[in-house]
Structure formats: C-alpha cells, structure tokens
Design an enzyme around this catalytic site. Structure first.
Site, PDB file in Angstrom:
ATOM      1  N   ARG A 226       0.946  -1.149   0.080  1.00  0.00           N
ATOM      2  CA  ARG A 226      -0.122   0.188   0.138  1.00  0.00           C
ATOM      3  C   ARG A 226       0.866   1.152  -0.076  1.00  0.00           C
ATOM      4  O   ARG A 226       2.125   1.188   0.195  1.00  0.00           O
ATOM      5  CB  ARG A 226      -1.014  -0.037   1.090  1.00  0.00           C
ATOM      6  CG  ARG A 226      -0.645  -0.701   2.569  1.00  0.00           C
ATOM      7  CD  ARG A 226       0.272   0.345   3.298  1.00  0.00           C
ATOM      8  NE  ARG A 226      -0.071   1.512   3.271  1.00  0.00           N
ATOM      9  CZ  ARG A 226       0.802   2.528   3.579  1.00  0.00           C
ATOM     10  NH1 ARG A 226       2.155   2.304   3.509  1.00  0.00           N
ATOM     11  NH2 ARG A 226       0.540   3.662   3.480  1.00  0.00           N
ATOM     12  N   GLY A 227       0.224   2.689  -0.162  1.00  0.00           N
ATOM     13  CA  GLY A 227       0.943   3.532  -0.236  1.00  0.00           C
ATOM     14  C   GLY A 227       0.918   4.008  -1.683  1.00  0.00           C
ATOM     15  O   GLY A 227       1.185   2.873  -2.816  1.00  0.00           O
ATOM     16  N   ALA A 228       0.701   5.133  -2.271  1.00  0.00           N
ATOM     17  CA  ALA A 228       0.286   5.483  -3.731  1.00  0.00           C
ATOM     18  C   ALA A 228       1.638   4.900  -4.557  1.00  0.00           C
ATOM     19  O   ALA A 228       1.594   4.242  -5.508  1.00  0.00           O
ATOM     20  CB  ALA A 228       0.038   6.931  -3.955  1.00  0.00           C
TER      21      ALA A 228
ATOM     22  N   ARG B 239      -7.959  -0.539  -6.806  1.00  0.00           N
ATOM     23  CA  ARG B 239      -8.047   0.490  -5.780  1.00  0.00           C
ATOM     24  C   ARG B 239      -8.179   1.634  -6.558  1.00  0.00           C
ATOM     25  O   ARG B 239      -7.194   1.943  -7.430  1.00  0.00           O
ATOM     26  CB  ARG B 239      -6.619   0.860  -5.008  1.00  0.00           C
ATOM     27  CG  ARG B 239      -6.772  -0.399  -3.845  1.00  0.00           C
ATOM     28  CD  ARG B 239      -5.625   0.093  -2.594  1.00  0.00           C
ATOM     29  NE  ARG B 239      -6.309   0.781  -1.738  1.00  0.00           N
ATOM     30  CZ  ARG B 239      -5.644   1.498  -0.707  1.00  0.00           C
ATOM     31  NH1 ARG B 239      -4.547   1.282  -0.613  1.00  0.00           N
ATOM     32  NH2 ARG B 239      -6.261   2.289   0.349  1.00  0.00           N
TER      33      ARG B 239
ATOM     34  N   GLN C 213      -2.387   2.536   9.948  1.00  0.00           N
ATOM     35  CA  GLN C 213      -0.944   2.739   9.182  1.00  0.00           C
ATOM     36  C   GLN C 213       0.055   3.601  10.004  1.00  0.00           C
ATOM     37  O   GLN C 213       1.122   3.474   9.943  1.00  0.00           O
ATOM     38  CB  GLN C 213      -1.500   3.383   8.012  1.00  0.00           C
ATOM     39  CG  GLN C 213      -2.005   2.413   6.702  1.00  0.00           C
ATOM     40  CD  GLN C 213      -3.471   2.823   6.821  1.00  0.00           C
ATOM     41  OE1 GLN C 213      -3.884   3.008   7.808  1.00  0.00           O
ATOM     42  NE2 GLN C 213      -4.083   2.318   5.736  1.00  0.00           N
TER      43      GLN C 213
ATOM     44  N   ASP D  70      -2.590  10.846  -2.673  1.00  0.00           N
ATOM     45  CA  ASP D  70      -2.800   9.572  -3.178  1.00  0.00           C
ATOM     46  C   ASP D  70      -3.005  10.174  -4.655  1.00  0.00           C
ATOM     47  O   ASP D  70      -3.069   9.681  -5.649  1.00  0.00           O
ATOM     48  CB  ASP D  70      -3.880   8.773  -2.672  1.00  0.00           C
ATOM     49  CG  ASP D  70      -3.264   8.078  -1.482  1.00  0.00           C
ATOM     50  OD1 ASP D  70      -3.439   8.500  -0.573  1.00  0.00           O
ATOM     51  OD2 ASP D  70      -3.263   6.956  -1.969  1.00  0.00           O
TER      52      ASP D  70
ATOM     53  N   ASN E 294      -6.036  12.245   0.159  1.00  0.00           N
ATOM     54  CA  ASN E 294      -5.025  11.201   1.007  1.00  0.00           C
ATOM     55  C   ASN E 294      -5.812  10.604   2.101  1.00  0.00           C
ATOM     56  O   ASN E 294      -6.937  10.744   2.253  1.00  0.00           O
ATOM     57  CB  ASN E 294      -3.956  12.466   1.689  1.00  0.00           C
ATOM     58  CG  ASN E 294      -2.853  11.443   2.224  1.00  0.00           C
ATOM     59  OD1 ASN E 294      -2.298  10.642   1.728  1.00  0.00           O
ATOM     60  ND2 ASN E 294      -2.343  11.764   3.686  1.00  0.00           N
ATOM     61  N   LYS E 295      -5.207   9.728   2.748  1.00  0.00           N
ATOM     62  CA  LYS E 295      -5.885   8.993   3.616  1.00  0.00           C
ATOM     63  C   LYS E 295      -6.862   9.786   4.574  1.00  0.00           C
ATOM     64  O   LYS E 295      -6.755  10.926   5.058  1.00  0.00           O
ATOM     65  CB  LYS E 295      -4.856   8.381   4.701  1.00  0.00           C
ATOM     66  CG  LYS E 295      -5.205   7.477   5.779  1.00  0.00           C
ATOM     67  CD  LYS E 295      -6.319   6.305   5.423  1.00  0.00           C
ATOM     68  CE  LYS E 295      -5.559   5.443   4.444  1.00  0.00           C
ATOM     69  NZ  LYS E 295      -6.655   4.491   3.671  1.00  0.00           N
TER      70      LYS E 295
END
Ligand code: MRU
Length: 348
Positions: A48-50, A91, A198, A239, A249-250
């Site tokens: 995970r993470g863009a 995603r 996270q 993201d 973003n998150k």
C-alpha cells in the site's frame, strides 16, 4: 531505511512484497504469481501507499506478461490490456496505480512489430525505470521538504508516507530521514490513523527503527498536541492531487489540515509529480474508495465493537481543500497557490 517493500525475484520471475498487514509484529514476504494474487495484495493493503502500489503493479505486469500468449501480438496485447484493467480496478483513488499501468501498456502499444520476448524485456526495463525514478523523486522531495523546517521542529504526520509506501526515503517522512542523516533532528507526532492504523503499525515502526524521535497519538489527540505548541509543521502524503491543488489522502487528512489552519501551523503535502493529476480538475472529480464496515467494527479488536446490524460509512480517503494547503512539495520543487497555475507550470 530501504524496506524492500516491492522487489522482483529474478530466480523465479516473481514479484515479492513485504506483507504490510503483518507489521509491526511479523516481517513476512509473499510472492505474487497470478493477476488475482496482485489484485488481492493491493486490495487488502498487503502492499500500500500510492507509489508502492504503482511499482508493484508495474513489476507484476512484466511477470504476468511472461505467461501471456507469446506467438501473436494481437492475442498478447489483448490479454495485457485485460489484465491491466483488472489490476487497475483494485484501488481507485491513488493515481499512481493507473499511471504506472499506463506506462507499462504504452511499451506494448508502441511496439506492435517487435517479437513478444523483446517486448517483455522492455517491460522489465520500464518497471525498473519506474522504481528507479521513484527513488530519485523521493530523494528530491526530501531535500525540498527539509528546507521548510529547522532542527528541533515537531512534525505531525497522518497515515504512512514513508519508505514502506514508496522507495527509500518516502515522501512525507523523507525530510525526517534525510534530516537525520544531516544531523537535523525532527520530532514526529504520528496519528494512529483509524481504521487501519497505518500510523501506529507502519509510521511509528519505521521511524522507531530509523532512530527518529516519534510519538504515537490517537487521531483525536492532534488538536491537543498542536495547542500545546509541539507541532511546527504538518507533513502528509497524497494519493492524487487535482489540477486546482485539492488533495486526496488517507481519511482524516482534511481534519488535520483544518486543525493546522486553526492553530496557524503550515500544512504541507509532499508527493511525487506522478501523483499530480492535471486531467482531474478538482477534488470533486477524484474517485473515493469505500471499504468494508468490518474494518471499523472488528479489525484489530479481539471481539466486535458494534452490533452486526450497525451501519458504517468507511471512506478510505478524503479530500483536503487547496485553500488549506500551505504548499505542495514535489520532486520538481515547492508549489504554492494559485495551484491551478503553479501545478500547470510544473508539468510544462
Ligand atoms: O490506504 P493506504 O494505506 O494505501 O493510504 C496511503 C496514504 O494515504 C498515503 O498517505 C499516500 O498513499 C501517500 S504514500 C507516499
């Protein structure tokens, strides 16, 4: 600091990822052999993470291409596009996933007369280039970001935009790691980041391992640490940044930005230029991923914390309005409002 979150194993021609769902308790690597493996690894946030999901998808397309029909270009390219669309659907919010997949597909469409084996070689080179460029972009972001703070400053971050989410330095955490190398000590407050933690599981883990002064807080404590005067800047990842600077973003990031505005603390978004989507006019055009209620009600608890019939709303990302962002720090420099103009110039 090099977390080896995504690698390609030459001996078996497979993509190997560090399973981030097992951290911080266990360091476990898993091999991705099929398109379904790749889809599930991204969907379940094992990777995970863009930027990291883009890199994973790129290497995976090369590995999967090796098993596609090797005789007819038409059969090969149809299978390639079908697989690419399937993986892209895992995603929707982070633009890097589609961006990396489209770079890979261009290699195929640009060489209709080349032997398939030759195209596969080029696909490997493209995936390597995407990863190499990400390392370089993170290094530059870290340098620009470090110029915005000074020794001893407190930084609040949300979610995880460190080495686990990218390559080497990370984006939002890049200045912190680079600062450490240069004797500039920054103190980090890491939001735990509900519901998937996270911040607790990954950010505090990698900062702790890197010898950085990190304090873990629950998301609802951010206002308190800001009020106490312990935070001189907020550094968050992204993201997808729309053409007007609105940033996905998150989930919870926009709340941090609103608090930072209230306490007059600069709020910086740090990300590679590949995360800036000029085809997306505003934040309202960014698709927001909705995830399962179980992540709120059950995950990480030893027993359910709400009734099975309780309704949940679980968006994985939110959009921070551009008016709340002090600057967007990229590998191509630091961009300020009006973002519609400055981000356009960045790309030209
Ligand atoms: O759902 P996740 O864990 O993939 O969300 C990650 C984030 O929101 C990060 O801040 C973002 O991808 C930037 S990573 C450099």
């Amino acid at each position: 600091m090099d977390m080896m979150n995504v690698t390609w194993n030459a001996a078996v021609d497979k993509v190997v990822i560090l399973d981030q769902t097992k951290l911080p308790g266990r360091v476990e690597y898993v091999e991705l052999a099929t398109a379904e493996d790749v889809y599930q690894a991204i969907f379940k946030l094992k990777v995970r993470g863009a930027p990291a999901i883009g890199i994973c998808a790129a290497f995976s397309m090369y590995v999967l291409a090796l098993a596609m029909p090797q005789e007819e270009y038409g059969d090969f390219s149809r299978e390639f596009s079908r697989t690419k669309e399937y993986i892209a659907s895992s995603r929707p919010t982070a633009v890097n996933l589609r961006w990396a997949l489209e770079r890979m597909e261009k290699v195929v469409t640009a060489h209709p007369s080349s032997p398939i084996q030759e195209i596969c070689k080029m696909l490997k080179e493209e995936a390597d280039a995407i990863q190499r460029e990400d390392i370089e972009m993170c290094r530059r972001i870290a340098q620009y970001g470090l110029s915005l703070v000074k020794d001893g400053d407190g930084i609040l971050t949300h979610c995880n935009a460190g080495p686990l989410a990218t390559s080497r330095y990370g984006t939002a955490l890049g200045p912190v790691f680079l600062g450490k190398e240069r004797g500039i000590d920054l103190k980090v407050f890491a939001d735990e980041t509900r519901p998937l933690l996270q911040g607790a599981r990954l950010t505090s883990y990698e900062l702790q391992k890197g010898g950085i002064d990190v304090t873990l807080i629950c998301d609802n404590m951010a206002s308190m640490v800001m009020k106490n005067g312990w935070v001189q800047a907020c550094f968050v990842g992204c993201d997808r940044v729309a053409a007007n600077g609105d940033t996905a973003n998150k989930i919870g990031t926009s709340g941090v930005a609103i608090l930072a505005h209230h306490y007059k603390i600069p709020f910086y978004v740090l990300g590679p230029s590949s995360t800036i989507d000029l085809d997306c006019p505003t934040g309202a055009d960014i698709p927001i991923e909705l995830r399962a209620p179980q992540e709120i009600k059950e995950q990480f608890y030893s027993q359910p914390m709400a009734l099975p019939e309780t309704k949940c709303y679980n968006p994985a990302f939110d959009v921070t309005d551009h008016s709340l962002i002090t600057a967007i720090v990229t590998d191509r420099g630091i961009f300020r409002a009006p973002y519609t103009e400055s981000l356009q110039k960045m790309r030209s």
